[in-house]
Design a protein around this motif. Structure first.
Motif, PDB file in Angstrom:
ATOM      1  N   ILE A 160       0.865  -1.174   0.000  1.00  0.00           N
ATOM      2  CA  ILE A 160       0.000   0.000   0.000  1.00  0.00           C
ATOM      3  C   ILE A 160       0.903   1.226   0.000  1.00  0.00           C
ATOM      4  N   ALA A 161       0.650   2.142  -0.924  1.00  0.00           N
ATOM      5  CA  ALA A 161       1.500   3.329  -1.030  1.00  0.00           C
ATOM      6  C   ALA A 161       0.718   4.448  -1.689  1.00  0.00           C
ATOM      7  N   CYS A 162       1.268   5.648  -1.613  1.00  0.00           N
ATOM      8  CA  CYS A 162       0.710   6.780  -2.346  1.00  0.00           C
ATOM      9  C   CYS A 162       1.468   6.933  -3.658  1.00  0.00           C
ATOM     10  N   GLY A 163       0.764   6.891  -4.780  1.00  0.00           N
ATOM     11  CA  GLY A 163       1.396   7.073  -6.068  1.00  0.00           C
ATOM     12  C   GLY A 163       2.180   5.851  -6.501  1.00  0.00           C
ATOM     13  N   GLU A 164       3.177   6.096  -7.359  1.00  0.00           N
ATOM     14  CA  GLU A 164       4.010   5.021  -7.869  1.00  0.00           C
ATOM     15  C   GLU A 164       4.927   4.500  -6.770  1.00  0.00           C
ATOM     16  N   LEU A 165       5.259   3.218  -6.839  1.00  0.00           N
ATOM     17  CA  LEU A 165       6.064   2.621  -5.781  1.00  0.00           C
ATOM     18  C   LEU A 165       7.445   3.257  -5.679  1.00  0.00           C
ATOM     19  N   GLY A 166       8.039   3.595  -6.788  1.00  0.00           N
ATOM     20  CA  GLY A 166       9.387   4.165  -6.749  1.00  0.00           C
ATOM     21  C   GLY A 166       9.465   5.485  -6.021  1.00  0.00           C
ATOM     22  N   ALA A 167       8.335   6.207  -6.014  1.00  0.00           N
ATOM     23  CA  ALA A 167       8.299   7.504  -5.332  1.00  0.00           C
ATOM     24  C   ALA A 167       7.192   7.509  -4.298  1.00  0.00           C
ATOM     25  N   ALA A 168       6.959   6.346  -3.696  1.00  0.00           N
ATOM     26  CA  ALA A 168       5.832   6.209  -2.770  1.00  0.00           C
ATOM     27  C   ALA A 168       6.001   7.096  -1.559  1.00  0.00           C
ATOM     28  N   ALA A 169       4.900   7.702  -1.165  1.00  0.00           N
ATOM     29  CA  ALA A 169       4.891   8.493   0.065  1.00  0.00           C
ATOM     30  C   ALA A 169       3.663   8.097   0.862  1.00  0.00           C
ATOM     31  N   GLY A 170       3.809   8.036   2.122  1.00  0.00           N
ATOM     32  CA  GLY A 170       2.743   7.608   3.009  1.00  0.00           C
ATOM     33  C   GLY A 170       3.420   7.139   4.272  1.00  0.00           C
ATOM     34  N   SER A 171       2.665   6.776   5.258  1.00  0.00           N
ATOM     35  CA  SER A 171       3.288   6.347   6.494  1.00  0.00           C
ATOM     36  C   SER A 171       3.928   4.985   6.317  1.00  0.00           C
ATOM     37  N   PRO A 172       5.233   4.814   6.634  1.00  0.00           N
ATOM     38  CA  PRO A 172       5.842   3.503   6.552  1.00  0.00           C
ATOM     39  C   PRO A 172       5.376   2.599   7.673  1.00  0.00           C
ATOM     40  N   GLU A 173       4.609   3.137   8.590  1.00  0.00           N
ATOM     41  CA  GLU A 173       4.080   2.330   9.679  1.00  0.00           C
ATOM     42  C   GLU A 173       2.626   2.014   9.383  1.00  0.00           C
TER      43      GLU A 173
END
Length: 217
Positions: A160-173
């Protein structure tokens, strides 16, 4: 049928043993649906998926959901995950893996915390193949509950991530609910199973093994 599973808030993995014989009447009933509901995950087998699972099962089934740090995976998958936690969903019976559901599908709900400045529309769920290929899944995000739900025809690894995986942003927790504030630390390795809880549902033969972070085998 819905089976409520009581887990500790710090659980990073759960393992559920299901007797196939107890599931058979539900699978044979018209519109029979099975939901396993815990803080870490809510898993719902539709009628076709439930029937397919029972047909492939021996005497028992073991369902496991684990939130793993990307670095624990093989190289191609670890690289594709981009440092984000990976949910591993597996179903076994008698040592054999049941990964496909004969045209049926399973709905999976998992916790996910958005960071400030990100929108619910950016949340994506990716199926992560063994060779590292990532495929976006259809999903919906409940911003109030801080949960993402997707439907899959097979169990595997999901990110689960925000946007594309290579530039994913979101809580790592990605903690079990109730969610903690965004901006936490990377997910630790799931700890060994600590308890077995007998449940009255499914003829008293469903057991939950929950894992708590912070301890190792």
């Amino acid at each position: 049928m819905t089976v409520q599973l009581q887990t500790q808030a710090s659980a990073r993995a759960l393992e559920i043993s299901l007797p196939a014989a107890a599931l058979a009447p539900l699978a044979q009933a018209e519109g029979g649906v099975l939901t396993l509901d815990a803080d870490l995950a809510r898993i719902t087998f539709d009628p076709a998926a439930l029937s397919a699972v029972v047909e492939q099962a021996g005497e028992g089934l073991v369902l496991r959901v684990a939130c793993r740090a990307a670095e624990e995976l093989p190289g191609a998958q670890a690289a594709a995950a981009g440092g984000m936690p990976v949910y591993e969903l597996t179903l076994h019976s008698g040592g054999e893996t049941i990964s496909h559901f004969a045209g049926g599908s399973v709905s999976v709900t998992l916790p996910y915390i958005l960071e400030e400045g990100r929108s619910a529309g950016e949340v994506a769920v990716w199926h992560l193949a063994e060779d590292g290929a990532a495929t976006r899944c259809e999903r919906r995000y409940d911003e109030e509950a801080r949960q993402v739900t997707f439907t899959t025809p097979h169990f595997s690894h999901y990110v689960i991530a925000c946007g594309e995986l290579g530039a994913a942003a979101g809580s790592p927790e990605t903690p079990a609910l109730p969610a903690r504030p965004a901006g936490g630390q990377p997910v630790p390795r799931p700890a060994p199973a600590l308890a077995a809880l007998g449940l009255g549902a499914l003829a008293g033969l469903v057991f939950l093994l929950c894992r708590r972070r912070g301890k190792r085998s």
